[in-house]
Design a protein around this motif. Structure first.
Motif, PDB file in Angstrom:
ATOM      1  N   GLN A 285       0.812  -1.216   0.000  1.00 38.10           N
ATOM      2  CA  GLN A 285       0.000   0.000   0.000  1.00 38.10           C
ATOM      3  C   GLN A 285       0.845   1.265   0.000  1.00 38.10           C
ATOM      4  O   GLN A 285       0.540   2.218  -0.684  1.00 38.10           O
ATOM      5  CB  GLN A 285      -0.938   0.003   1.211  1.00 38.10           C
ATOM      6  N   SER A 286       1.928   1.271   0.767  1.00 36.83           N
ATOM      7  CA  SER A 286       2.627   2.539   0.982  1.00 36.83           C
ATOM      8  C   SER A 286       4.037   2.494   0.399  1.00 36.83           C
ATOM      9  O   SER A 286       5.016   2.434   1.116  1.00 36.83           O
ATOM     10  CB  SER A 286       2.686   2.845   2.472  1.00 36.83           C
ATOM     11  N   VAL A 287       4.098   2.545  -0.924  1.00 40.31           N
ATOM     12  CA  VAL A 287       5.386   2.622  -1.591  1.00 40.31           C
ATOM     13  C   VAL A 287       5.860   4.078  -1.518  1.00 40.31           C
ATOM     14  O   VAL A 287       5.095   4.988  -1.853  1.00 40.31           O
ATOM     15  CB  VAL A 287       5.259   2.191  -3.064  1.00 40.31           C
ATOM     16  N   PRO A 288       7.084   4.337  -1.082  1.00 42.31           N
ATOM     17  CA  PRO A 288       7.533   5.735  -1.010  1.00 42.31           C
ATOM     18  C   PRO A 288       7.463   6.409  -2.383  1.00 42.31           C
ATOM     19  O   PRO A 288       7.772   5.793  -3.401  1.00 42.31           O
ATOM     20  CB  PRO A 288       8.992   5.619  -0.542  1.00 42.31           C
ATOM     21  N   GLU A 289       7.074   7.686  -2.377  1.00 43.85           N
ATOM     22  CA  GLU A 289       6.940   8.449  -3.619  1.00 43.85           C
ATOM     23  C   GLU A 289       8.247   8.447  -4.417  1.00 43.85           C
ATOM     24  O   GLU A 289       8.238   8.380  -5.653  1.00 43.85           O
ATOM     25  CB  GLU A 289       6.519   9.882  -3.282  1.00 43.85           C
ATOM     26  N   VAL A 290       9.369   8.505  -3.709  1.00 36.14           N
ATOM     27  CA  VAL A 290      10.656   8.556  -4.404  1.00 36.14           C
ATOM     28  C   VAL A 290      10.901   7.267  -5.198  1.00 36.14           C
ATOM     29  O   VAL A 290      11.521   7.290  -6.265  1.00 36.14           O
ATOM     30  CB  VAL A 290      11.809   8.845  -3.399  1.00 36.14           C
ATOM     31  N   VAL A 291      10.381   6.162  -4.701  1.00 34.49           N
ATOM     32  CA  VAL A 291      10.514   4.881  -5.415  1.00 34.49           C
ATOM     33  C   VAL A 291       9.644   4.898  -6.672  1.00 34.49           C
ATOM     34  O   VAL A 291      10.071   4.497  -7.762  1.00 34.49           O
ATOM     35  CB  VAL A 291      10.133   3.697  -4.503  1.00 34.49           C
ATOM     36  N   ILE A 292       8.431   5.399  -6.516  1.00 38.77           N
ATOM     37  CA  ILE A 292       7.512   5.479  -7.667  1.00 38.77           C
ATOM     38  C   ILE A 292       8.120   6.358  -8.765  1.00 38.77           C
ATOM     39  O   ILE A 292       8.003   6.049  -9.945  1.00 38.77           O
ATOM     40  CB  ILE A 292       6.147   6.036  -7.200  1.00 38.77           C
ATOM     41  N   ARG A 293       8.792   7.420  -8.357  1.00 41.24           N
ATOM     42  CA  ARG A 293       9.385   8.324  -9.349  1.00 41.24           C
ATOM     43  C   ARG A 293      10.583   7.689 -10.051  1.00 41.24           C
ATOM     44  O   ARG A 293      10.979   8.128 -11.120  1.00 41.24           O
ATOM     45  CB  ARG A 293       9.808   9.632  -8.690  1.00 41.24           C
ATOM     46  N   ARG A 294      11.175   6.668  -9.429  1.00 40.14           N
ATOM     47  CA  ARG A 294      12.290   5.992 -10.101  1.00 40.14           C
ATOM     48  C   ARG A 294      11.817   4.909 -11.061  1.00 40.14           C
ATOM     49  O   ARG A 294      12.546   4.534 -11.977  1.00 40.14           O
ATOM     50  CB  ARG A 294      13.239   5.380  -9.055  1.00 40.14           C
TER      51      ARG A 294
ATOM     52  N   LEU B  28      22.741  -2.901 -13.795  1.00 38.39           N
ATOM     53  CA  LEU B  28      21.698  -1.889 -13.993  1.00 38.39           C
ATOM     54  C   LEU B  28      22.041  -0.604 -13.226  1.00 38.39           C
ATOM     55  O   LEU B  28      21.776   0.501 -13.709  1.00 38.39           O
ATOM     56  CB  LEU B  28      20.350  -2.458 -13.516  1.00 38.39           C
ATOM     57  N   GLY B  29      22.662  -0.764 -12.052  1.00 36.47           N
ATOM     58  CA  GLY B  29      22.980   0.383 -11.200  1.00 36.47           C
ATOM     59  C   GLY B  29      23.725   1.500 -11.919  1.00 36.47           C
ATOM     60  O   GLY B  29      23.263   2.651 -11.936  1.00 36.47           O
ATOM     61  N   PRO B  30      24.878   1.163 -12.549  1.00 38.93           N
ATOM     62  CA  PRO B  30      25.649   2.237 -13.207  1.00 38.93           C
ATOM     63  C   PRO B  30      24.893   2.932 -14.340  1.00 38.93           C
ATOM     64  O   PRO B  30      25.161   4.090 -14.648  1.00 38.93           O
ATOM     65  CB  PRO B  30      26.866   1.490 -13.766  1.00 38.93           C
ATOM     66  N   MET B  31      23.932   2.209 -14.970  1.00 37.22           N
ATOM     67  CA  MET B  31      23.143   2.849 -16.040  1.00 37.22           C
ATOM     68  C   MET B  31      22.288   3.979 -15.490  1.00 37.22           C
ATOM     69  O   MET B  31      21.902   4.897 -16.218  1.00 37.22           O
ATOM     70  CB  MET B  31      22.202   1.838 -16.706  1.00 37.22           C
ATOM     71  N   LEU B  32      21.926   3.877 -14.213  1.00 38.30           N
ATOM     72  CA  LEU B  32      20.940   4.803 -13.653  1.00 38.30           C
ATOM     73  C   LEU B  32      21.513   5.698 -12.557  1.00 38.30           C
ATOM     74  O   LEU B  32      20.825   6.589 -12.057  1.00 38.30           O
ATOM     75  CB  LEU B  32      19.760   4.009 -13.079  1.00 38.30           C
ATOM     76  N   GLY B  33      22.763   5.420 -12.193  1.00 43.77           N
ATOM     77  CA  GLY B  33      23.330   6.179 -11.081  1.00 43.77           C
ATOM     78  C   GLY B  33      22.677   5.844  -9.759  1.00 43.77           C
ATOM     79  O   GLY B  33      22.554   6.686  -8.870  1.00 43.77           O
TER      80      GLY B  33
END
Lengths: 208, 208
Positions: free
Chosen positions: A3-12, A36-41
């Motif tokens: 239910q409560s996914v942090p907004e910052v996660v949704i924006r990623r 995948l990490g280095p592609m996205l910082g």
């Protein structure tokens, strides 16, 4: 789904989707959080944590199935559906927005363009005919509009946001240069190149 | 000035500046963090903490002198100077950017527009004549360019960023839909309405 996914996660999530689509086009089938990490910082640990809000997608030691994960993220974000948008304001900026075909291609079709300036009502922009702003509520209902795109001057933007909320729209893409405080149910995203430039100028200024 | 101001604080400074300029125009002279907070959706405590990185601006019990604080923030951000920009790409989006007068008005003048498509070189856009992208380095040096504005297709954007860095530009305003990993000295801001819409679609999708 949690239910409560942090907004910052949704924006990623859209950034994950874009990177995965890129990899899929490059004929990759599987990717680890370490690649995948280095592609996205973003750190691999953060990626694993972000995705864990929505389920178990990765396999220990092999990584993520790109096609499957992309499909899941698209579904989580609702990108398997269309979200009709109304444009408010057809000045120079509004015209650029109305003729940008990226919105339509990505599932965010502009279904109406509204103006309060009588000299602009009735004009064709892209494949739309500019309609009277007074008809906002009616058009929102008829065309099942879900998102309002604001391209009016800063002085008019607050009133337009109020009118959108009154018409039942709770998602706003705002191009007007304003800082706003909204009811918590309303989601707003600001597209604001000046603010972006100003925060970069800070770093330029430090180097002088 | 403190050396290590968190990036998130720097990104909020332009919003403070905008709110203060708004208040100044409304003939206000003083404002407390309690009144400023609701304008920006930031808590009063956060405002006081953000500003404390740069000095002691507020007076206990009375608040901030709006004109003074705005002047200080503008100076901290380097907004008392001009930061010349080069535009790369003069397709539909690039043309909209080149004819937007907000950049010039806010101290970010576009001093050159570059293209690699020969059919576009030599054309007039706004008050610029489109120049050959090959001359990037020379133009950056001659015109003291500090910021690169990218309006090329996603497939070309990575190369353009590399070329900008090679030409000595370390601040990028990027309109291309890409996720990039850059050297830490390079500051980039993405103007990306699709990503903004996609993160809003998540909330719309939950309501269905």
């Amino acid at each position: 789904m949690e239910q409560s996914v942090p907004e910052v996660v949704i924006r990623r999530l859209p950034l994950y989707a874009r990177a995965l689509a890129f990899l899929l086009e490059a004929d990759r089938a599987v990717i680890s959080s370490f690649d995948l990490g280095p592609m996205l910082g973003i750190t691999p640990a953060q990626i694993r944590k972000d995705l864990s809000y929505f389920g178990e997608f990765g396999k220990q030691g092999t990584g993520y199935d790109i096609s499957f994960l992309l499909g899941e993220i698209n579904q989580i974000l609702g990108l398997d559906k269309n979200w009709p948008m109304v444009l408010i304001g057809v000045g120079k900026l509004g015209q650029a927005i109305a003729t940008y075909d990226g919105f339509q291609n990505q599932g965010f079709p502009l279904v109406a363009a509204l103006e309060s300036d009588p000299s602009k009502i009735g004009q064709s922009i892209g494949n739309l005919v500019v309609q009277d702003y007074k008809d906002l509520s009616k058009i929102v209902e008829e065309k099942n509009v879900k998102i309002g795109v604001i391209a009016v001057p800063a002085t008019a933007a607050h009133q337009v946001i109020k009118d959108l909320v009154d018409a039942g729209i709770e998602s706003v893409l705002n191009y007007a240069p304003i800082a706003v405080n909204l009811p918590p149910t309303v989601k707003i995203r600001h597209i604001d190149p000046i603010v972006a430039l100003q925060s970069m100028a800070y770093h330029l200024n430090k180097r002088i």
